[in-house]
Design an enzyme around this catalytic site. Structure first.
Site, PDB file in Angstrom:
ATOM      1  N   SER A 149      36.901 -21.378  15.211  1.00  0.00           N
ATOM      2  CA  SER A 149      35.677 -20.926  15.871  1.00  0.00           C
ATOM      3  C   SER A 149      35.927 -19.557  16.479  1.00  0.00           C
ATOM      4  O   SER A 149      37.073 -19.113  16.607  1.00  0.00           O
ATOM      5  CB  SER A 149      35.288 -21.922  16.966  1.00  0.00           C
ATOM      6  OG  SER A 149      34.229 -21.436  17.762  1.00  0.00           O
ATOM      7  N   GLU A 175      26.325 -24.020  14.333  1.00  0.00           N
ATOM      8  CA  GLU A 175      26.806 -22.958  13.450  1.00  0.00           C
ATOM      9  C   GLU A 175      25.692 -22.025  13.031  1.00  0.00           C
ATOM     10  O   GLU A 175      25.269 -21.206  13.825  1.00  0.00           O
ATOM     11  CB  GLU A 175      27.559 -23.524  12.247  1.00  0.00           C
ATOM     12  CG  GLU A 175      28.761 -22.680  11.836  1.00  0.00           C
ATOM     13  CD  GLU A 175      28.459 -21.615  10.788  1.00  0.00           C
ATOM     14  OE1 GLU A 175      28.602 -21.907   9.592  1.00  0.00           O
ATOM     15  OE2 GLU A 175      28.107 -20.497  11.176  1.00  0.00           O
ATOM     16  N   THR A 180      24.371 -20.459  17.877  1.00  0.00           N
ATOM     17  CA  THR A 180      25.140 -20.917  19.031  1.00  0.00           C
ATOM     18  C   THR A 180      24.395 -20.659  20.342  1.00  0.00           C
ATOM     19  O   THR A 180      23.375 -19.991  20.374  1.00  0.00           O
ATOM     20  CB  THR A 180      26.545 -20.267  19.041  1.00  0.00           C
ATOM     21  OG1 THR A 180      27.147 -20.423  17.745  1.00  0.00           O
ATOM     22  CG2 THR A 180      27.460 -20.880  20.076  1.00  0.00           C
ATOM     23  N   GLY A 186      26.786 -15.896  18.788  1.00  0.00           N
ATOM     24  CA  GLY A 186      26.849 -14.717  17.939  1.00  0.00           C
ATOM     25  C   GLY A 186      27.821 -14.774  16.792  1.00  0.00           C
ATOM     26  O   GLY A 186      28.237 -13.730  16.279  1.00  0.00           O
ATOM     27  N   GLY A 187      28.246 -15.984  16.347  1.00  0.00           N
ATOM     28  CA  GLY A 187      29.193 -16.052  15.240  1.00  0.00           C
ATOM     29  C   GLY A 187      30.488 -15.346  15.590  1.00  0.00           C
ATOM     30  O   GLY A 187      30.930 -15.331  16.738  1.00  0.00           O
ATOM     31  N   ASP A 209      32.654 -22.936   8.539  1.00  0.00           N
ATOM     32  CA  ASP A 209      33.545 -22.108   9.344  1.00  0.00           C
ATOM     33  C   ASP A 209      34.983 -22.189   8.845  1.00  0.00           C
ATOM     34  O   ASP A 209      35.844 -21.430   9.294  1.00  0.00           O
ATOM     35  CB  ASP A 209      33.491 -22.524  10.822  1.00  0.00           C
ATOM     36  CG  ASP A 209      32.452 -21.735  11.598  1.00  0.00           C
ATOM     37  OD1 ASP A 209      31.826 -20.834  11.017  1.00  0.00           O
ATOM     38  OD2 ASP A 209      32.267 -22.020  12.796  1.00  0.00           O
ATOM     39  N   THR A 261      27.305 -25.231  19.657  1.00  0.00           N
ATOM     40  CA  THR A 261      26.761 -24.668  18.426  1.00  0.00           C
ATOM     41  C   THR A 261      26.483 -25.733  17.378  1.00  0.00           C
ATOM     42  O   THR A 261      27.085 -26.807  17.399  1.00  0.00           O
ATOM     43  CB  THR A 261      27.754 -23.645  17.842  1.00  0.00           C
ATOM     44  OG1 THR A 261      27.178 -22.991  16.705  1.00  0.00           O
ATOM     45  CG2 THR A 261      29.057 -24.299  17.427  1.00  0.00           C
ATOM     46  N   ARG A 307      34.915 -29.734  19.277  1.00  0.00           N
ATOM     47  CA  ARG A 307      34.689 -29.133  17.961  1.00  0.00           C
ATOM     48  C   ARG A 307      34.548 -30.220  16.903  1.00  0.00           C
ATOM     49  O   ARG A 307      35.207 -31.258  16.953  1.00  0.00           O
ATOM     50  CB  ARG A 307      35.877 -28.228  17.627  1.00  0.00           C
ATOM     51  CG  ARG A 307      35.747 -27.401  16.349  1.00  0.00           C
ATOM     52  CD  ARG A 307      34.681 -26.371  16.470  1.00  0.00           C
ATOM     53  NE  ARG A 307      34.811 -25.325  15.446  1.00  0.00           N
ATOM     54  CZ  ARG A 307      33.814 -24.593  15.014  1.00  0.00           C
ATOM     55  NH1 ARG A 307      32.604 -24.770  15.491  1.00  0.00           N
ATOM     56  NH2 ARG A 307      34.007 -23.642  14.111  1.00  0.00           N
TER      57      ARG A 307
END
Length: 628
Positions: free
Chosen positions: A513, A468, A448, A534-535, A488, A466, A162
């Site tokens: 996330s 984002e 993503t 898909g967020g 995020d 991703t 991340r």
């Protein structure tokens, strides 16, 4: 070549005895041996004129597939809608399998497996190709989470790649003059760019589990970047829907033609700048990206934006991917595992399933009002806890054990009425909650990518990556896009009552996330690999697919194709054009506020059972499953 797809459903999950959710472990998992079904790698002769710095056999195999890279087409034809569904059927294999969000990426992964590469090797090759052909979703300018099953020692491991906030970041970075920036202004800015983590994560995974040389895995992406690939309908449509690309000169020069229009479908798009970056990383490792002139150019681009960011060379040089213990729990006799915070995805999925276990899901039709009702109510409760408690565990004490405790989930499940929606759910008070943080209502963008792989030795990879939002920050450097991952974080550091928000910006912190790469175990064996883009809706997409396989006995392709549904603790969402739309009035009669809209999941999965491997790809996107 890939085995012939089958239209017949596989046998589906058995019906193991039901069990109440038990407390879910964050200890490193060691699970008994997976007995691989495999045959020796095929021996094939190759000839290639390309540089010796790229693995010759693998490059030749990729080039053998190159007619698929840029097929002849009518460049004036109209693209399909970005979320147009295409019927896909279950694909079976016996030896090894991959599934990814673009055919060229899946072909690269299969080529790696045919050369004797590991699941991690295949995943790296697929991800690098996705950076090129699906740039709107993931790439070396972003990050991700990697879940790996090592068959030989029966160990499941997690790598956290991340992004991190720069050392100079302040918690009020998105609140100039006391008011939060509009989300799109924050997203399309240098302020949104976090330190990319993907290459460090891939490098760590390769050192631990790679079999082919690191440089060999770059061959497919380098070849395609130099030779060009066909702009797909989805890429064309997303470029057309993202006018902010035109505001960034470097991005506009790549994604738009001389008239400022998106390149048409079928146009052969070349990216020599990315090819050069990948060649250098192939030769010099991730340090070639994180130190030196590539890193300097990343920093310069972020700081040159009209709304500049504060990313520094020291942030890139100091970035480290992290090894974390997997987060695991039980559902209906299965063991389900995924990465822990800072991603909230597996935690929320396990909470939802824990609250659904007392409900009669297996007896309900997937397209029934009651099935959607129970699923949405469980989602409300899980998302309420997510927004209150989950953030980077190195900065915030996340009460993971309390959120997954059997008695806590039973108490939360008791709030679900079969006759009436609860409306907006409130967060609970799990054991171990040491503070009352403010609620975070940050938006999340549906971008993503997710890929899965199983190699001939039974090793398995489930990885979500991703940048984002679609096209990230829109900042384009040396052929790749930079993330906007810092959005995020909560844009506001404190809530209306002045309480600090757990997911606020802090220096070096990893934003929360929803990514949820998961592995499901049946007894001693990995049974299902699954995940999605898909967020924040990733949680609902993955949970839906798990219910489809584990409760409704569907094969992985059928479960992926189920209409998307659920609630993120706001409206109850039903997928536009699906069989669920006629349920809207019935749900409203139970007190739901219903929203019908696009639900662009990108689920990819592999199921492993007695008959071999079966793979599924989301009909809403252009991905495929391939295997031998």
């Amino acid at each position: 070549m890939a085995c012939a797809p089958e239209s017949q459903a596989c046998s589906g999950a058995p019906a193991p005895q039901q069990s109440r959710s038990t407390p879910l472990s964050v200890a490193a998992e060691k699970i008994p041996r997976h007995h691989a079904r495999c045959s020796p790698p095929r021996k094939t002769r190759f000839v290639t004129p390309f540089s010796h710095t790229i693995h010759r056999p693998l490059l030749a195999l990729v080039l053998a597939l190159s007619p698929l890279a840029a097929p002849a087409s009518d460049e004036s034809r109209h693209p399909e809608p970005a979320t147009a569904a295409v019927t896909k059927v279950l694909v079976r294999a016996q030896r090894h399998m991959v599934a990814a969000a673009h055919p060229l990426a899946a072909q690269a992964g299969l080529a790696v497996l045919r050369q004797g590469g590991s699941a991690v090797d295949a995943g790296i090759a697929m991800q690098l190709v996705l950076n090129l052909v699906e740039p709107q979703s993931s790439g070396i300018g972003g990050g991700g989470f990697l879940l790996h099953w090592q068959a030989a020692d029966r160990r499941l491991s997690v790598i956290d790649g991340r992004e991190t906030a720069p050392a100079a970041a302040r918690e009020d970075r998105f609140v100039p003059e006391g008011r939060a920036l509009p989300f799109r202004a924050a997203m399309n800015s240098g302020l949104s760019v976090g330190t990319p983590g993907l290459l460090r994560a891939l490098e760590m995974a390769h050192r631990q589990h790679g079999r082919l040389p690191w440089a060999a895995l770059f061959a497919p992406a380098v070849a395609l970047a130099e030779e060009g690939f066909a702009v797909s309908p989805r890429l064309h449509a997303l470029i057309a829907a993202t006018p902010a690309l035109a505001e960034q000169p470097s991005a506009a020069a790549y994604f738009l033609d001389g008239e400022g229009r998106p390149w048409p479908v079928g146009h052969r798009l070349r990216n020599p700048a990315l090819a050069e970056v990948l060649r250098r990383v192939a030769a010099g490792g991730a340090d070639a990206f994180y130190r030196g002139d590539i890193a300097d150019d990343i920093v310069a681009a972020v700081r040159a934006h009209p709304r500049p960011g504060d990313l520094a060379a020291a942030d890139l040089a100091g970035y480290r991917a992290l090894q974390r213990p997997p987060l695991c729990g039980n559902y209906r006799g299965y063991r389900l595992c995924g990465p822990p915070p800072p991603t909230s995805g597996p935690l929320a999925v396990l909470q939802m399933l824990g609250m659904l276990e007392p409900q009669p899901m297996a007896r309900l039709a997937p397209d029934s009002v009651q099935a959607v009702h129970y699923f949405a109510e469980a989602g409300r409760l899980a998302y309420a806890d997510r927004e209150r408690y989950v953030a980077d565990p190195d900065f915030v004490a996340v009460p993971v054990a309390g959120l997954l405790a059997a008695d806590y989930l039973a108490t939360r499940a008791a709030l679900i009425s079969p006759r009436r929606s609860m409306g907006r759910a409130l967060p609970g008070l799990p054991a171990g909650a040491q503070m009352a943080p403010g609620e975070d209502a940050t938006a999340a963008q549906p971008s993503t990518s997710h890929l899965v792989a199983v190699d001939g030795e039974g090793n398995a990879l489930s990885m979500t990556t991703t940048i984002e939002a679609a096209f990230g920050s829109k900042i384009f450097v040396r052929g790749f896009l930079l993330n906007n991952q810092l959005t995020d974080f909560s844009l506001l550091p404190r809530d209306a009552e002045g309480r600090p928000i757990a997911n606020r910006v802090q220096p070096g912190k990893r934003p929360r996330s929803a990514m949820a790469p998961m592995v499901v175990f049946r007894g001693e064996q990995p049974y299902l690999l699954i995940g999605s883009p898909g967020g924040s809706a990733i949680i609902n997409y993955v949970a839906k697919t798990l219910v489809g396989v584990l409760d409704w006995g569907l094969d992985v392709q059928q479960a992926i194709a189920l209409p998307n549904m659920g609630s993120r603790n706001r409206q109850t969402e039903l997928e536009h054009g699906s069989a669920l739309v006629p349920l809207a009035d019935g749900l409203r009669s139970l007190g739901h506020t219903v929203n019908v809209g696009d639900q662009p999941s990108g689920l990819h999965g592999i199921l492993i059972d007695e008959s071999g491997l079966s793979g599924g790809a989301d009909p809403r996107r252009e991905g495929v499953a391939l295997g031998d």
